[in-house]
Design a protein around this motif. Sequence first.
Motif, PDB file in Angstrom:
ATOM      1  N   HIS A 117      20.953  30.835  12.403  1.00 37.46           N
ATOM      2  CA  HIS A 117      21.329  31.973  13.246  1.00 37.46           C
ATOM      3  C   HIS A 117      22.253  32.911  12.478  1.00 37.46           C
TER       4      HIS A 117
ATOM      5  N   SER B 254      20.210  25.153  10.114  1.00 35.58           N
ATOM      6  CA  SER B 254      20.658  24.409  11.286  1.00 35.58           C
ATOM      7  C   SER B 254      20.532  22.901  11.054  1.00 35.58           C
TER       8      SER B 254
ATOM      9  N   GLU C 106      19.222  20.531  13.130  1.00 37.15           N
ATOM     10  CA  GLU C 106      17.995  19.910  13.621  1.00 37.15           C
ATOM     11  C   GLU C 106      16.763  20.708  13.219  1.00 37.15           C
TER      12      GLU C 106
ATOM     13  N   LYS D 278       9.428  31.751  26.364  1.00 41.43           N
ATOM     14  CA  LYS D 278      10.709  32.266  26.838  1.00 41.43           C
ATOM     15  C   LYS D 278      10.694  33.785  26.947  1.00 41.43           C
TER      16      LYS D 278
ATOM     17  N   LYS E 191      27.442  26.703  14.669  1.00 42.86           N
ATOM     18  CA  LYS E 191      27.483  27.163  16.062  1.00 42.86           C
ATOM     19  C   LYS E 191      26.145  26.908  16.739  1.00 42.86           C
ATOM     20  N   TYR E 192      25.062  27.157  15.996  1.00 43.02           N
ATOM     21  CA  TYR E 192      23.709  26.933  16.504  1.00 43.02           C
ATOM     22  C   TYR E 192      23.068  25.817  15.680  1.00 43.02           C
TER      23      TYR E 192
ATOM     24  N   LYS F 104      21.387  23.285  16.898  1.00 42.78           N
ATOM     25  CA  LYS F 104      20.141  22.834  17.518  1.00 42.78           C
ATOM     26  C   LYS F 104      19.260  24.047  17.838  1.00 42.78           C
TER      27      LYS F 104
ATOM     28  N   LEU G 229      16.527  24.421  19.307  1.00 46.62           N
ATOM     29  CA  LEU G 229      15.884  24.433  20.619  1.00 46.62           C
ATOM     30  C   LEU G 229      16.756  25.099  21.687  1.00 46.62           C
ATOM     31  N   THR G 230      18.064  25.147  21.457  1.00 46.09           N
ATOM     32  CA  THR G 230      18.926  25.839  22.429  1.00 46.09           C
ATOM     33  C   THR G 230      18.640  27.344  22.449  1.00 46.09           C
ATOM     34  N   LEU G 231      18.002  27.858  21.420  1.00 42.78           N
ATOM     35  CA  LEU G 231      17.680  29.290  21.349  1.00 42.78           C
ATOM     36  C   LEU G 231      16.406  29.635  22.124  1.00 42.78           C
TER      37      LEU G 231
ATOM     38  N   LYS H   6      14.977  27.520  24.842  1.00 42.31           N
ATOM     39  CA  LYS H   6      14.782  26.899  26.145  1.00 42.31           C
ATOM     40  C   LYS H   6      15.294  27.774  27.265  1.00 42.31           C
TER      41      LYS H   6
END
Length: 272
Positions: free
Chosen positions: A189, A214, A216, A230, A263-264, A266, A268-270, A272
Amino acid sequence: MNNNQISILGCGWLGFPLAKFLIDKNYKIKGSTTSETKVEILKESDIIPYVFKLGESNNKVLINDFFADSKIIVINFPPKRIPNIFNVYQEQIKEILPFIKPEQKVIFISSTSVYQNTNDWVTESIECKPEKESGKAVLAVEQLLQSHLKENLTILRFAGLVGYDRTPGRFLANKKDVPNAKAPVNIIHQDDCIGLINAIISENAWGTIINGCSDEHPTRDFFYVLAAKKLGLTPPEFKQSENIQFKKISNTKSKTLLKYTYKYSKPLTLVK
């Protein structure tokens, strides 16, 4: 030399928010752009603007002034996707080398495109054998800078760039027969790009190579289908095959050497 001054060569998608971040930390920032239309935008953010295009013979005085007195230089422009990319990118870097003083520190924003597919983890210590022309050009520039700047240079190799207006859901939307469905995703990110650059400066981490990625690595099919959905776009359709080619970028060195927490972490948090 002004110990509080930084020159950022390339105030675009990453360089512009980086400049504003560093100004908030009381640095004086010189920022370059190739467009006259961006001058006022830079000024409004208290960035000292310089307009020039590398490759033009009348730039010497301007480039010299751009680099002059800065403690740190951030070289932040990717190679253009043109037929002669390998030579052109090196010539652009060669144009600025005479203006970098021995006492100045340099961060070169590189790319994990310098790594070949290994179907395994990739660390900074691997011998790079890039497979695409853009990766070959970036590696050649890394080596050129290393030969001139030695211990004053830190190379920061970023994975795929995402964040804000660069949304991964648009990357593969509507595409069919997309290969490497089960290959791991390597992204970073924008906020973490800036965080790593700041950490290099804060930790005085010079004379090294660092990956930025990142924590993951979800599979391409899972990640990009979610990302498209999304945004309300048609998800990509992947070819299901066991013959995949991939690399999984390790960020261990960035976390240990720089004491950095993503901070990012994971991706997948971006989506979901």
